[in-house]
Design a protein around this motif. Sequence first.
Motif, PDB file in Angstrom:
ATOM      1  N   PRO B 126      30.711  -3.103 -12.849  1.00 13.86           N
ATOM      2  CA  PRO B 126      31.618  -3.163 -11.695  1.00 13.86           C
ATOM      3  C   PRO B 126      31.498  -1.927 -10.817  1.00 13.86           C
ATOM      4  N   VAL B 127      30.303  -1.675 -10.313  1.00 17.16           N
ATOM      5  CA  VAL B 127      30.023  -0.451  -9.570  1.00 17.16           C
ATOM      6  C   VAL B 127      29.248  -0.834  -8.312  1.00 17.16           C
ATOM      7  N   ARG B 140      27.363   7.354 -13.285  1.00 13.37           N
ATOM      8  CA  ARG B 140      28.644   6.688 -13.547  1.00 13.37           C
ATOM      9  C   ARG B 140      28.739   6.343 -15.028  1.00 13.37           C
ATOM     10  N   ARG B 141      29.941   6.460 -15.531  1.00 15.42           N
ATOM     11  CA  ARG B 141      30.237   5.895 -16.844  1.00 15.42           C
ATOM     12  C   ARG B 141      31.071   4.669 -16.575  1.00 15.42           C
ATOM     13  N   SER B 142      30.650   3.560 -17.099  1.00 16.25           N
ATOM     14  CA  SER B 142      31.387   2.332 -16.851  1.00 16.25           C
ATOM     15  C   SER B 142      31.052   1.368 -17.972  1.00 16.25           C
ATOM     16  N   ARG B 143      30.974   0.091 -17.611  1.00 18.09           N
ATOM     17  CA  ARG B 143      30.586  -0.868 -18.638  1.00 18.09           C
ATOM     18  C   ARG B 143      29.401  -1.676 -18.125  1.00 18.09           C
TER      19      ARG B 143
END
Lengths: 109, 188
Positions: B126-127, B140-143
């Motif tokens: 979701p970026v 980015r750290r995300s999923r």
Amino acid sequence: MLTLQCPYCGVNAEETELTAGGEAHLKRETVGSSDDDFEGYLFMRENPKGVHFERWRHSYGCGKWFLAARDTNTLEVFGTYSAQSKEPPKELRDKISAKRPGWSWREFK
Amino acid sequence: MSEPVSFLGGRVAEGAVTVRDAGLRGMITLRGDLAATKVKNVVKKITGQAIPAQRKASVAEGRGAVWMSPDELLLLVPYAEAEEAVATMAKALKGVHHLAVNVSDARAHITVEGTGAAEVMAKNAPVDFSSAAFGAGDFRRSRVGQVAAAFWKDEAGAFHVVSFRSVGDYVFDLLRVSAEAGPVGALS
């Protein structure tokens, strides 16, 4: 879809990156508190239609907790701020007052 | 002694967008006060890089530091040097409150290369991956799909994805299938 800005990463994180942590600014009652106060701390929660303060965790991101002010009715987000805050920052409260005159939430207004 | 192997043994999915197991990478989690002089010095000594700014990755030739949170860095070094680097840090940061752990074997490192790489990433995280919002050196750290992942873009435009080793297989397949499905045209 709720999008909150993490005050630590500065990213606009969407809901699936976050974990909800319930109501913000709870004062912990502990040894020496009256039973009524302790009950309030454990069970009594605000359920407003309007301005609300919540805890959120950027769990898929930096992993930090932060606090957010939003409107439960319109889903408008007023702002986010550090979890190490005893009360919402003055700036944020002024911003909410401009948009929702006369609002109040627990002891804040 | 057993021989260290990367999570997928160097699996590669070739195509317009190539998904590749980047192999064994030395990774060290460093937590502490990133503004402290001793921390700055030891990061420079080990990786050759200054401490990256918020949501930035500074990586060159397999060495570097990426910004994980206001008090956490991920240091990248050649696999064989990770243990030694942790020892160096323990010595250099004596008396400074910190945590340094060699997590090389706990992580999977996958690269996504090719012109449509940004779209492959955008299908799973979701970026905003448009080049204006996510350029070279951005982090980015995300999923990715259902699991946590960290990713950055290098100078060549390739994406580096770091996830837990236990879910590396899932992340690899997710990226591979997304790459096979072809371009969408949303980010071109």
